[in-house]
Scaffold this motif. Structure first.
Motif, mmCIF file in Angstrom:
data_model
loop_
_atom_site.group_PDB
_atom_site.id
_atom_site.type_symbol
_atom_site.label_atom_id
_atom_site.label_comp_id
_atom_site.label_asym_id
_atom_site.label_seq_id
_atom_site.Cartn_x
_atom_site.Cartn_y
_atom_site.Cartn_z
ATOM 1 N N GLN A 292 0.838 -1.203 0.000
ATOM 2 C CA GLN A 292 0.000 0.000 0.000
ATOM 3 C C GLN A 292 0.872 1.252 0.000
ATOM 4 N N PRO A 293 1.360 1.682 -1.167
ATOM 5 C CA PRO A 293 2.192 2.886 -1.203
ATOM 6 C C PRO A 293 1.409 4.115 -0.743
ATOM 7 N N ARG A 294 2.090 4.986 -0.011
ATOM 8 C CA ARG A 294 1.442 6.183 0.528
ATOM 9 C C ARG A 294 1.758 7.397 -0.350
ATOM 10 N N ASN A 295 0.755 8.191 -0.613
ATOM 11 C CA ASN A 295 0.961 9.447 -1.325
ATOM 12 C C ASN A 295 1.265 10.537 -0.309
ATOM 13 N N ILE A 296 2.540 10.942 -0.248
ATOM 14 C CA ILE A 296 2.942 11.906 0.776
ATOM 15 C C ILE A 296 3.712 13.099 0.220
ATOM 16 N N ASP A 703 2.728 9.652 -9.721
ATOM 17 C CA ASP A 703 2.826 10.777 -8.795
ATOM 18 C C ASP A 703 1.971 10.500 -7.561
ATOM 19 N N HIS A 704 2.063 11.389 -6.591
ATOM 20 C CA HIS A 704 1.376 11.185 -5.313
ATOM 21 C C HIS A 704 -0.021 11.800 -5.326
ATOM 22 N N VAL A 705 -0.753 11.439 -6.352
ATOM 23 C CA VAL A 705 -2.140 11.844 -6.497
ATOM 24 C C VAL A 705 -2.955 10.617 -6.862
ATOM 25 N N THR A 725 -2.377 15.066 -0.525
ATOM 26 C CA THR A 725 -1.200 15.424 0.267
ATOM 27 C C THR A 725 -1.352 16.840 0.815
ATOM 28 N N THR A 726 -0.401 17.260 1.602
ATOM 29 C CA THR A 726 -0.422 18.608 2.176
ATOM 30 C C THR A 726 0.362 19.605 1.328
ATOM 31 N N TYR A 727 0.789 19.191 0.130
ATOM 32 C CA TYR A 727 1.569 20.052 -0.746
ATOM 33 C C TYR A 727 0.846 20.240 -2.074
ATOM 34 N N ASP A 728 0.922 21.444 -2.630
ATOM 35 C CA ASP A 728 0.418 21.671 -3.979
ATOM 36 C C ASP A 728 1.248 20.857 -4.962
ATOM 37 N N SER A 757 -2.001 21.711 -12.568
ATOM 38 C CA SER A 757 -1.829 22.093 -11.166
ATOM 39 C C SER A 757 -2.997 21.579 -10.335
ATOM 40 N N VAL A 758 -2.659 20.916 -9.231
ATOM 41 C CA VAL A 758 -3.671 20.407 -8.309
ATOM 42 C C VAL A 758 -3.231 20.813 -6.911
ATOM 43 N N LYS A 759 -3.970 21.719 -6.308
ATOM 44 C CA LYS A 759 -3.581 22.201 -4.989
ATOM 45 C C LYS A 759 -3.808 21.118 -3.927
ATOM 46 N N ALA A 760 -3.155 21.291 -2.802
ATOM 47 C CA ALA A 760 -3.289 20.347 -1.697
ATOM 48 C C ALA A 760 -4.749 20.207 -1.295
ATOM 49 N N GLY A 761 -5.207 18.971 -1.182
ATOM 50 C CA GLY A 761 -6.567 18.710 -0.764
ATOM 51 C C GLY A 761 -7.607 18.927 -1.834
ATOM 52 N N GLU A 762 -7.194 19.192 -3.054
ATOM 53 C CA GLU A 762 -8.112 19.553 -4.124
ATOM 54 C C GLU A 762 -8.280 18.403 -5.115
#
Length: 791
Positions: A292-296, A703-705, A725-728, A757-762
């Motif tokens: 289970q890879p984590r998107n961080i 990518d981590h999305v 993630t917590t990063y844009d 572009s995908v902002k954090a939490g978006e």
């Protein structure tokens, strides 16, 4: 799936007749014994009592029970067929102490093979290759080479002091490991005589700790035992080329204590070592289940923080101007640093960094190239050449062949990137001339010796140490140089060398090695991945699909070095506290017994290229795992602290084994290693964030999305991309159809991938139309440029 649970010793009454021979063992036992018969194998189960780590007694279960002087044991054996795998069975051995006590006792399952031969290929992922049945030297890390290894074309493959089966005839062998020594907790062998392969995969641990994995060969070398013990009970634990007391302890049992050992057996037809390797890659995750890879950490954020570190590392010292490695001002070419960490800086397409990259190339070609065309491996900040693997008996300055392979490959990649970015005019004639001299040096060495050796003398071009797969990346560099300079001879040498290494090392020995600067000729991951780079380069420049077939075998060898599951680390360790998922971490070598975040030193984009060419999702899974494990090691305070160093820094230890002591398991080291930072940013650049084949609706996310296709109509495909993630994130998209996927991918293709572009939490919606144009469906988002026409 059909499952049966029968106690050993239960009489099986069959209507109309009683089968006497079934009285001796349960039906489940018969199932296992029948599977092993083609390998002259049998299974036995036992308890072992210890004083410290000294075995004092072993007692076998008979018909599901065992009576000792202190207690009464019962055993239940459960077998289950494996859907889609008629060559496999799942087995659970449930041990229970019904009455009494059993102090300092471990339980084991063993597989005994008669008609054994030392010709069998034995592999334990990341620990044992071809039984490690080679000459061993030294006692400790990176041992010196004895005098007879120099200038000796007949030097045998020589390893550090690692667990191994005996190279001598008439001598017994004992290999004691635990599951923490492996990338997958498995033991495997291929029998040329039986034309069969054997794989047993077990789980990592029980409540008592990691399981033990033991291989014991008798002195006659005509029988061998593979054992799984709960827990590991080794007399000696293996270190970095040495051994130390294991400190293993067998548990005390009381009445009612029980535990179950789970494992999966495979016995299958195999005609070669490559058959075993490719079979292993197909099943390496099946028993332990998907990781289970984590998107961080989005790829774009990793590029930002890592290149910021490297930008601050540019220095001017008496030796010259270059990006410093990590913790000192000396320069090292290739392997872990120079002319590699410059590539992502050039990819930024930033004038300041582009000029700095040019200064480093000037330094390398003017200060480090010997008269022969080969390069020296490094230079002190004061301007002194740094010697490598020297012997007092031979004072000529040596250099690693592997570093020269890196120099050629990365020089060519830099030249190609300068041109692709529109700055070909910055390329100096002396840069191209230097690359030509190096390609010519490799060609001369090949024609003279039929190999590249492990160490060379840059002044004269002499091979100082022969053998190993140190030249694994040379075919890639020669192929790129051949394409760039239009020199057919170099491509021919590349093909000859790649075939040589493939047949001598992969097919006949099931390993590649000698690639790292701090080992002997030990099997290592770096040469495995590096050789895959070469095979895919040859496919790129020739279009010959035979290179793809070889690449698939090589990718399977690479997979043996890569953690296939998410191991359990001590809860109070740094990795344990972070809850990191480390499937995808890459083990270093059979000497350096730890995993690391990523491939040294590469994006391993050739795995993605192999996925495009074959459509086999295992290669996409492998490169995704490697990328995600790499980010688990990146220092991103305040919530993800690893190195206690710079933001975006990382280091080379993901330690699952007790090679450095039990206290080191799961703990990072408080430093930074520039090569892990470099391979991280290279993956972020050279791998697409999202890959989409429009006609097949194949979607892979690196990518981590998270992404999924939510609509498909005449207008095209609509994707929803979510960033939790917590990063844009700025996510690159590689869009094509299956027809285009059949064409090799260019080395600078990543420059053409549009980004969204995908902002954090978006989450956003993206339209991919039939011409391959990628655009946002939300007015607040930036419309994207056309990637390419999809024909």
């Amino acid at each position: 799936m059909r499952t049966s649970i029968i106690k050993w010793g239960l009489l099986l009454l069959i209507t109309g007749s009683l089968q006497p021979k079934l009285n001796a063992q349960s039906a489940n036992d018969i199932t296992v014994q029948k599977m092993l018969k083609s390998l002259s194998g049998s299974m036995r189960l036992s308890t072992k009592q210890y004083e410290g780590t000294n075995l004092v007694a072993e007692q076998l279960f008979q018909q599901g029970s065992l009576q000792t002087n202190t207690g009464n044991w019962q055993l239940q054996l459960q077998t289950a067929s494996v859907s889609g795998h008629p060559e496999a069975i799942d087995v659970t051995a449930a041990y229970k102490l019904q009455t009494g006590t059993a102090n300092a006792t471990a339980v084991t399952v063993s597989f005994d093979f008669s008609n054994w031969t030392r010709d069998n290929y034995v592999m334990v992922p990341a620990s044992i290759y071809n039984g490690n049945r080679y000459k061993a030297i030294g006692y400790g890390y990176n041992p010196d080479y004895p005098k007879d290894m120099y200038y000796n074309p007949s030097v045998p493959l020589t390893i550090s002091n690692n667990p191994r089966l005996s190279i001598e005839t008439g001598k017994a062998s004992l290999v004691e490991l635990q599951t923490g020594n492996t990338a997958t907790p498995a033991m495997c062998f291929y029998s040329p005589a039986a034309q069969k392969g054997f794989i047993v995969v077990t789980d990592q641990r029980s409540k008592f700790g990691n399981h033990g994995l033991t291989i014991a060969e008798n002195a006659a070398q005509d029988s061998c035992r593979f054992s799984i013990s709960v827990p590991a009970m080794r007399k000696l634990a293996t270190g970095f080329g040495d051994f130390h007391p294991s400190g293993d302890k067998a548990p005390n049992w009381k009445a009612g204590d029980e535990m179950a050992l789970h494992f999966r057996l495979y016995v299958f037809d195999a005609k070669s070592i490559p058959d075993l390797l490719t079979a292993f890659m197909k099943v390496r995750k099946d028993f332990l289940g998907p990781n289970q890879p984590r998107n961080i950490l989005p790829m774009s954020k990793q590029v930002e923080v890592t290149t910021a570190i490297n930008s601050g590392n540019f220095i001017t010292v008496p030796a010259g101007s270059y990006y410093r490695m990590e913790n000192n001002n000396h320069f090292q070419l290739g392997w872990v640093a120079g002319m590699m960490n410059t590539y992502p800086m050039l990819a930024l397409n930033n004038e300041k960094e582009r000029n700095r990259v040019a200064q480093e190339i000037d330094f390398v070609v003017s200060k480090l190239q010997g008269k022969s065309g080969f390069f020296y491996g490094g230079m002190t900040a004061e301007g002194q050449i740094r010697p490598e693997k020297m012997s007092p008996a031979f004072p000529a300055l040596q250099a690693m062949v592997r570093k020269n392979c890196d120099a050629l490959l990365w020089m060519m990649k830099h030249l190609m990137l300068f041109r692709a970015q529109g700055y070909g005019s910055m390329i100096k004639p002396e840069w191209e001339e230097s690359a030509k001299k190096l390609a010519a040096a490799f060609t001369r060495t090949w024609k003279q010796h039929g190999e590249f050796g492990q160490y060379i003398i840059p002044e004269t071009g002499e091979v100082a140490v022969f053998n190993s797969t140190a030249g694994a990346i040379a075919p890639a560099g020669l192929a790129l140089a051949s394409g760039y300079f239009k020199n057919k001879e170099w491509l021919q040498v590349a093909k000859e060398a790649a075939n040589y290494y493939y047949n001598r090392d992969v097919v006949k020995q099931g390993l590649t090695g000698g690639h790292c600067g701090d080992i002997s000729m030990d099997a290592d991951a770096e040469s495995s991945f590096g050789f895959l780079e070469s095979l895919m380069a040859l496919y790129h420049y020739t279009g010959d699909k035979s290179w793809l077939k070889k690449a698939e075998v090589q990718a399977a060898l690479c997979a043996t070095w890569t953690i296939s599951y998410d191991p359990e680390f001590p809860a109070n360790s740094q990795i344990g506290k972070l809850g990191s998922h480390m499937a995808g971490a890459v083990w270093a070598s059979i000497q350096n017994k730890h995993a690391a975040p990523g491939v040294c030193t590469s994006s391993a984009d050739y795995l993605f290229k192999l996925y495009r060419a074959t459509g086999n999702p295992l290669y996409a899974d492998l490169i995704r795992d490697i990328q995600h494990a790499q980010t688990e090691a990146v220092n991103m305070p305040p919530d993800h602290i690893t190195t206690n160093n710079l933001v975006g820094s990382s280091m080379e230890r993901i330690q699952l084994s007790d090679a450095e002591g039990k206290g080191a398991i799961g703990n990072f080291i408080n430093t930074r290693n520039s090569w892990t930072e470099t391979n991280g940013v290279l993956m972020a650049l050279e791998l697409p964030g999202i890959y989409l084949q429009t006609d097949k609706k194949t979607l892979r996310v690196f990518d981590h999305v998270e992404a999924k296709i939510v609509k498909s109509d005449d207008a095209g495909l609509v994707l929803v991309i979510e960033n939790k993630t917590t990063y844009d994130a700025s996510v690159s998209l590689f869009v094509e159809n299956s027809k285009n996927a059949a064409k090799p991918m260019g080395y600078t293709e990543f420059l053409n991938w549009p980004k969204v572009s995908v902002k954090a939490g978006e989450n956003i919606r993206v339209l991919v139309n039939k011409n391959g144009k990628v655009s946002s469906l939300q007015p607040s988002k930036t419309a994207l440029v056309t990637h390419q026409n999809i024909k």
